[in-house]
Design an enzyme around this catalytic site. Structure first.
Site, short mmCIF file in Angstrom:
data_model
loop_
_atom_site.label_atom_id
_atom_site.label_comp_id
_atom_site.label_asym_id
_atom_site.label_seq_id
_atom_site.Cartn_x
_atom_site.Cartn_y
_atom_site.Cartn_z
N LYS A 80 -6.08 0.33 14.49
CA LYS A 80 -5.77 1.20 15.63
C LYS A 80 -7.00 1.42 16.48
CE LYS A 80 -1.93 3.86 13.87
NZ LYS A 80 -1.85 4.26 12.46
N SER A 82 -15.28 2.97 7.59
CA SER A 82 -14.32 3.01 6.48
C SER A 82 -14.79 2.16 5.31
CB SER A 82 -12.97 2.51 6.95
OG SER A 82 -12.09 2.40 5.84
N ALA A 83 -14.58 2.68 4.11
CA ALA A 83 -14.87 1.91 2.89
C ALA A 83 -14.01 0.65 2.81
CB ALA A 83 -14.65 2.77 1.66
N ASP A 84 -12.94 0.59 3.60
CA ASP A 84 -12.11 -0.63 3.63
C ASP A 84 -12.96 -1.86 3.96
OD1 ASP A 84 -9.96 1.07 3.28
OD2 ASP A 84 -9.08 0.71 5.26
N ASP A 108 -19.66 6.95 10.38
CA ASP A 108 -18.32 6.86 9.80
C ASP A 108 -17.79 5.43 9.88
OD1 ASP A 108 -15.80 7.18 8.81
OD2 ASP A 108 -15.26 8.89 10.09
N LYS A 163 -5.42 11.36 -0.84
CA LYS A 163 -5.79 10.08 -0.23
C LYS A 163 -6.93 9.51 -1.07
CE LYS A 163 -8.32 8.35 3.76
NZ LYS A 163 -9.14 8.77 4.90
N GLU A 183 0.82 -1.22 0.00
CA GLU A 183 0.00 0.00 0.00
C GLU A 183 0.85 1.26 0.00
OE1 GLU A 183 -2.56 2.68 2.78
OE2 GLU A 183 -2.27 0.65 3.58
N VAL A 241 -6.45 1.11 1.84
CA VAL A 241 -6.61 -0.34 1.77
C VAL A 241 -7.67 -0.69 0.72
CG1 VAL A 241 -7.45 -2.37 3.04
CG2 VAL A 241 -5.80 -0.79 4.11
N1 PSU Z 1 -5.20 3.17 9.77
C1 PSU Z 1 -3.90 3.13 10.08
N2 PSU Z 1 -3.00 3.55 9.16
C2 PSU Z 1 -3.37 4.02 7.94
C3 PSU Z 1 -4.77 4.06 7.63
C4 PSU Z 1 -5.64 3.61 8.56
O1 PSU Z 1 -3.54 2.70 11.15
O2 PSU Z 1 -2.53 4.41 7.13
C5 PSU Z 1 -5.17 4.52 6.27
C6 PSU Z 1 -5.26 3.31 5.34
O3 PSU Z 1 -4.90 3.69 4.04
C7 PSU Z 1 -6.73 2.98 5.41
C8 PSU Z 1 -7.34 4.36 5.47
O4 PSU Z 1 -7.18 2.24 4.31
O5 PSU Z 1 -6.48 5.08 6.33
C9 PSU Z 1 -8.75 4.37 5.98
O6 PSU Z 1 -9.26 5.65 5.88
P1 PSU Z 1 -10.82 5.90 6.14
O7 PSU Z 1 -11.04 5.63 7.58
O8 PSU Z 1 -11.05 7.34 5.77
O9 PSU Z 1 -11.55 4.96 5.24
MN MN Z 2 -14.48 7.54 7.09
#
Ligand code: PSU
Ligand code: MN
Length: 306
Positions: free
Chosen positions: A163, A144-146, A142, A90, A29, A110
């Site tokens: 985390k 994550s799309a992950d 909220d 991002k 990544e 991710v």
């Molecule tokens: N959590 C971490 N380190 C990171 C990220 C999340 O501990 O670098 C990054 C990763 O790229 C993850 C993204 O896919 O943040 C998720 O962001 P969001 O919550 O906006 O979907």
């Molecule tokens: Mn988000």
């Protein structure tokens, strides 16, 4: 649906050749590089990760979007650019069409890395930590799309857990609902990135890369869409002090609330705040856990391609 991606994607020659010959390839990544660590540690770490992978007989394919091109496998100067420019966006799933059509540069989350890895035909991917369900998501929505990507895209993601800026319990529930297997590598506890134990158990614990590769192959062959989380805890000697991390996270969350930050800025804000509060100590943990994920990811990739 229209699917004609070949003109948007550039796969580095050595990656293309390895894939054609059925040799092991591992995706990496780029958000860690652009948004996860300060320069020059980020570029040094990215180069070292590639070396760790290569030393195990696996071809590394770091993924990013460069001038609108989905790029699989980066040259050293491209890694440098990603780590040392201020205009790297991002990019998650929803951002890809705009970034590509406007020929912009982006580090992929991710979710976005899984998508591009899958387009390139690379089934195993290494990152630091995954996104998840944020604390207070019952109000903010909220998530994550992950997590949706893990539900839908067939790529195994090796990470050090998530985390505890997130609600890890709800994140695991969400993954369960969407049928995403979570495997603890050499642990029965889901790790919390900086620390080895989030306080939540994993259903499956396994310390064989081959068993993990076998399991993922079965999932794909059965057509059970979606990915898999391989949760690999940071080695004990590099684990961060839990109290320090917890108090940094509480402070970061309070700052975020006070500043009214939300949406796609939430995760980067929290990560930045934790970096600022905890400094060098957490950076070293972060670097070491990525190295460790690269080692395990490389072994899984080798078994998968064997
Ligand atoms: N959590 C971490 N380190 C990171 C990220 C999340 O501990 O670098 C990054 C990763 O790229 C993850 C993204 O896919 O943040 C998720 O962001 P969001 O919550 O906006 O979907
Ligand atoms: Mn988000």
């Amino acid at each position: 649906m229209e699917k004609n991606f070949s003109s948007y994607i550039k796969i580095k020659d050595e990656v293309k050749q390895a894939l054609a010959e059925g040799k092991p390839v591992l995706s990496l990544e780029s958000t860690i590089i652009s948004h996860g660590m300060p320069y020059p540690d980020n570029v040094e770490t990215a180069l070292k990760v590639e070396k760790i992978v290569r030393d195990r007989g696996v071809i590394p394919a770091t993924i990013a979007i460069l001038d609108g091109v989905l790029t699989v496998g980066l040259e050293d100067d491209e890694l440098e650019r990603l780590g040392n420019s201020s205009d790297i966006l991002k990019v998650s799933r929803r951002d890809i069409p705009w970034v590509v059509s406007q020929k912009l540069c982006g580090a992929t989350t991710v979710a976005a890395t899984m998508i591009i890895s899958d387009l390139a035909g690379i089934p195993v991917f290494v990152t630091g930590g995954i996104g998840g369900v944020h604390r207070g998501a019952e109000k903010t929505f909220d998530v994550s799309a992950d997590l949706q990507e893990l539900a839908n895209t067939s790529v195994a993601v090796v990470c050090a857990g998530a985390k505890s800026i997130l609600d890890i319990g709800l994140t695991l529930e969400y993954l369960e609902t969407y049928g995403v297997p979570v495997v603890g590598y050499g642990t029965t506890k889901f790790p919390a990135f900086f620390t080895r134990d989030s306080g939540y158990p994993v259903e499956i614990s396994c310390d064989s890369a081959k068993d993990i590769a076998d399991m993922f192959r079965v999932k794909r062959e059965l057509g059970l869409k979606g990915g898999m989380v391989v949760a690999n805890p940071v080695p004990e000697e590099f684990e961060a002090d839990k109290k320090t991390i917890d108090s940094a996270i509480e402070k970061a969350l309070a700052d975020m609330d006070a500043k009214g930050i939300s949406g796609k800025d939430a995760t980067p804000f929290l990560l930045d705040a934790i970096k600022t509060i905890t400094g060098k100590a957490s950076l070293n943990t972060n670097i070491e856990l990525v190295f460790n994920n690269a080692r395990v990811g490389a072994e899984i990739a080798k078994s998968y391609f064997a």
